[in-house]
Design a protein around this motif. Structure first.
Motif, PDB file in Angstrom:
ATOM      1  N   LEU A  64      41.279 -45.946  87.446  1.00 54.73           N
ATOM      2  CA  LEU A  64      40.458 -44.621  87.201  1.00 54.73           C
ATOM      3  C   LEU A  64      39.876 -43.768  85.560  1.00 54.73           C
ATOM      4  O   LEU A  64      38.826 -44.059  85.143  1.00 54.73           O
ATOM      5  N   GLY A  65      39.942 -45.505  84.675  1.00 57.00           N
ATOM      6  CA  GLY A  65      38.665 -45.175  83.511  1.00 57.00           C
ATOM      7  C   GLY A  65      40.346 -44.324  82.726  1.00 57.00           C
ATOM      8  O   GLY A  65      39.071 -43.896  81.335  1.00 57.00           O
ATOM      9  N   VAL A  66      41.268 -44.137  82.903  1.00 57.66           N
ATOM     10  CA  VAL A  66      42.124 -42.916  81.477  1.00 57.66           C
ATOM     11  C   VAL A  66      43.454 -43.989  80.986  1.00 57.66           C
ATOM     12  O   VAL A  66      44.184 -45.014  81.970  1.00 57.66           O
ATOM     13  N   SER A  67      43.693 -43.397  80.347  1.00 53.24           N
ATOM     14  CA  SER A  67      44.733 -43.255  79.938  1.00 53.24           C
ATOM     15  C   SER A  67      46.002 -42.838  80.675  1.00 53.24           C
ATOM     16  O   SER A  67      45.874 -41.596  80.116  1.00 53.24           O
ATOM     17  N   VAL A  68      47.580 -43.329  80.156  1.00 55.69           N
ATOM     18  CA  VAL A  68      48.744 -42.817  79.995  1.00 55.69           C
ATOM     19  C   VAL A  68      49.181 -42.351  78.964  1.00 55.69           C
ATOM     20  O   VAL A  68      49.162 -43.051  78.108  1.00 55.69           O
ATOM     21  N   GLU A  69      50.027 -41.147  79.475  1.00 57.16           N
ATOM     22  CA  GLU A  69      50.794 -40.278  77.996  1.00 57.16           C
ATOM     23  C   GLU A  69      52.268 -40.451  78.609  1.00 57.16           C
ATOM     24  O   GLU A  69      52.297 -40.162  80.166  1.00 57.16           O
ATOM     25  N   ASP A  70      53.020 -40.660  77.826  1.00 55.91           N
ATOM     26  CA  ASP A  70      54.353 -40.349  77.373  1.00 55.91           C
ATOM     27  C   ASP A  70      54.071 -38.660  77.153  1.00 55.91           C
ATOM     28  O   ASP A  70      54.504 -38.428  76.906  1.00 55.91           O
ATOM     29  N   ILE A  71      54.966 -38.618  78.612  1.00 57.32           N
ATOM     30  CA  ILE A  71      55.296 -36.777  78.376  1.00 57.32           C
ATOM     31  C   ILE A  71      56.730 -36.551  77.745  1.00 57.32           C
ATOM     32  O   ILE A  71      57.219 -35.725  78.361  1.00 57.32           O
ATOM     33  N   GLY A  72      57.901 -37.178  77.680  1.00 55.35           N
ATOM     34  CA  GLY A  72      58.774 -37.574  77.648  1.00 55.35           C
ATOM     35  C   GLY A  72      59.816 -37.798  78.335  1.00 55.35           C
ATOM     36  O   GLY A  72      59.487 -37.148  79.331  1.00 55.35           O
ATOM     37  N   GLU A  73      61.050 -37.422  78.197  1.00 53.40           N
ATOM     38  CA  GLU A  73      62.071 -37.394  79.154  1.00 53.40           C
ATOM     39  C   GLU A  73      62.602 -38.674  80.190  1.00 53.40           C
ATOM     40  O   GLU A  73      62.658 -37.893  81.357  1.00 53.40           O
ATOM     41  N   GLY A  74      61.515 -39.603  79.982  1.00 50.23           N
ATOM     42  CA  GLY A  74      61.205 -40.749  80.701  1.00 50.23           C
ATOM     43  C   GLY A  74      59.787 -40.749  82.077  1.00 50.23           C
ATOM     44  O   GLY A  74      60.047 -40.901  82.981  1.00 50.23           O
ATOM     45  N   TYR A  75      59.075 -39.632  81.715  1.00 43.77           N
ATOM     46  CA  TYR A  75      57.517 -39.762  82.905  1.00 43.77           C
ATOM     47  C   TYR A  75      56.498 -39.707  82.186  1.00 43.77           C
ATOM     48  O   TYR A  75      56.603 -39.626  80.894  1.00 43.77           O
ATOM     49  N   PHE A  76      55.501 -40.328  82.331  1.00 48.14           N
ATOM     50  CA  PHE A  76      54.263 -40.998  82.133  1.00 48.14           C
ATOM     51  C   PHE A  76      53.463 -40.242  82.863  1.00 48.14           C
ATOM     52  O   PHE A  76      53.731 -40.310  84.588  1.00 48.14           O
ATOM     53  N   ASP A  77      52.151 -39.704  82.454  1.00 45.27           N
ATOM     54  CA  ASP A  77      51.063 -39.045  83.587  1.00 45.27           C
ATOM     55  C   ASP A  77      49.599 -39.612  82.760  1.00 45.27           C
ATOM     56  O   ASP A  77      49.438 -40.039  81.956  1.00 45.27           O
ATOM     57  N   ALA A  78      48.782 -39.702  83.613  1.00 48.04           N
ATOM     58  CA  ALA A  78      47.626 -39.750  83.349  1.00 48.04           C
ATOM     59  C   ALA A  78      46.466 -39.311  84.929  1.00 48.04           C
ATOM     60  O   ALA A  78      47.161 -38.944  85.821  1.00 48.04           O
ATOM     61  N   ARG A  79      45.544 -38.292  84.904  1.00 47.65           N
ATOM     62  CA  ARG A  79      44.376 -37.960  85.596  1.00 47.65           C
ATOM     63  C   ARG A  79      43.096 -38.098  84.743  1.00 47.65           C
ATOM     64  O   ARG A  79      42.688 -38.263  83.343  1.00 47.65           O
ATOM     65  N   ARG A  80      42.261 -37.765  86.143  1.00 43.92           N
ATOM     66  CA  ARG A  80      41.061 -37.762  85.612  1.00 43.92           C
ATOM     67  C   ARG A  80      40.956 -36.726  87.078  1.00 43.92           C
ATOM     68  O   ARG A  80      41.105 -36.531  87.834  1.00 43.92           O
ATOM     69  N   VAL A  81      39.824 -35.684  86.084  1.00 43.76           N
ATOM     70  CA  VAL A  81      39.219 -34.258  85.948  1.00 43.76           C
ATOM     71  C   VAL A  81      38.118 -34.275  86.624  1.00 43.76           C
ATOM     72  O   VAL A  81      36.997 -35.119  86.247  1.00 43.76           O
ATOM     73  N   PHE A  82      37.588 -33.989  87.957  1.00 44.43           N
ATOM     74  CA  PHE A  82      36.286 -33.591  88.416  1.00 44.43           C
ATOM     75  C   PHE A  82      36.482 -33.048  89.159  1.00 44.43           C
ATOM     76  O   PHE A  82      37.044 -32.021  89.843  1.00 44.43           O
ATOM     77  N   GLY A  83      35.361 -31.926  88.130  1.00 46.91           N
ATOM     78  CA  GLY A  83      35.688 -30.415  87.874  1.00 46.91           C
ATOM     79  C   GLY A  83      36.975 -29.379  88.222  1.00 46.91           C
ATOM     80  O   GLY A  83      37.151 -30.132  87.674  1.00 46.91           O
ATOM     81  N   PRO A  84      37.638 -28.829  89.129  1.00 43.73           N
ATOM     82  CA  PRO A  84      38.705 -28.618  89.466  1.00 43.73           C
ATOM     83  C   PRO A  84      39.262 -28.620  89.777  1.00 43.73           C
ATOM     84  O   PRO A  84      40.522 -28.910  90.632  1.00 43.73           O
ATOM     85  N   ILE A  85      39.138 -30.022  90.570  1.00 49.78           N
ATOM     86  CA  ILE A  85      40.264 -30.896  91.249  1.00 49.78           C
ATOM     87  C   ILE A  85      40.614 -31.952  90.364  1.00 49.78           C
ATOM     88  O   ILE A  85      39.911 -32.992  89.353  1.00 49.78           O
ATOM     89  N   ALA A  86      41.753 -32.156  90.006  1.00 48.43           N
ATOM     90  CA  ALA A  86      42.892 -33.135  89.042  1.00 48.43           C
ATOM     91  C   ALA A  86      43.120 -34.759  89.718  1.00 48.43           C
ATOM     92  O   ALA A  86      43.611 -34.374  91.291  1.00 48.43           O
ATOM     93  N   TYR A  87      42.646 -35.625  89.766  1.00 49.75           N
ATOM     94  CA  TYR A  87      43.519 -36.724  90.555  1.00 49.75           C
ATOM     95  C   TYR A  87      44.515 -37.481  88.768  1.00 49.75           C
ATOM     96  O   TYR A  87      44.314 -38.052  88.290  1.00 49.75           O
ATOM     97  N   SER A  88      45.983 -37.182  89.980  1.00 49.84           N
ATOM     98  CA  SER A  88      46.710 -37.729  89.136  1.00 49.84           C
ATOM     99  C   SER A  88      47.879 -39.406  89.397  1.00 49.84           C
ATOM    100  O   SER A  88      48.264 -38.747  90.055  1.00 49.84           O
TER     101      SER A  88
END
Length: 98
Positions: A64-88
């Protein structure tokens, strides 16, 4: 580098893409149907170990060409946005899995 065990909960690619095309065709043909302001799709990564969760999320996020973010408490998230649509990509701790 240690080898980590993780599971990526992904679906049938051809069926997913066909469904998206069917949705676009339906919405195009039916302009009276309202659309959401925002929408998202997600791929989930399961692993008991936080390092494995991160590695799994990075594996899915790389194309996806995006970085992973540590959002705390054992969760990790990455997302790429296409207009109003997110692929996470979401990696969740074992005790929080649906």
């Amino acid at each position: 580098m240690p080898k980590y065990e993780y599971e990526v909960r992904s679906g049938d690619r051809a069926a997913f893409l066909a469904g998206l095309r069917e949705l676009v065709d339906f919405l195009t043909a039916n302009p009276a149907v309202l659309v959401p302001r925002h929408a998202s799709f997600g791929v989930f990564v399961d692993a008991s170990d936080p390092a494995a969760r991160r590695q799994g999320a990075e594996y899915v996020a790389a194309p996806l060409g995006v970085s992973v973010e540590d959002i705390g408490e054992g969760y990790f998230d990455a997302r790429r946005v296409f207009g109003p649509i997110a692929y996470s990509v979401v990696a969740i701790p074992p005790e929080e899995r649906p």
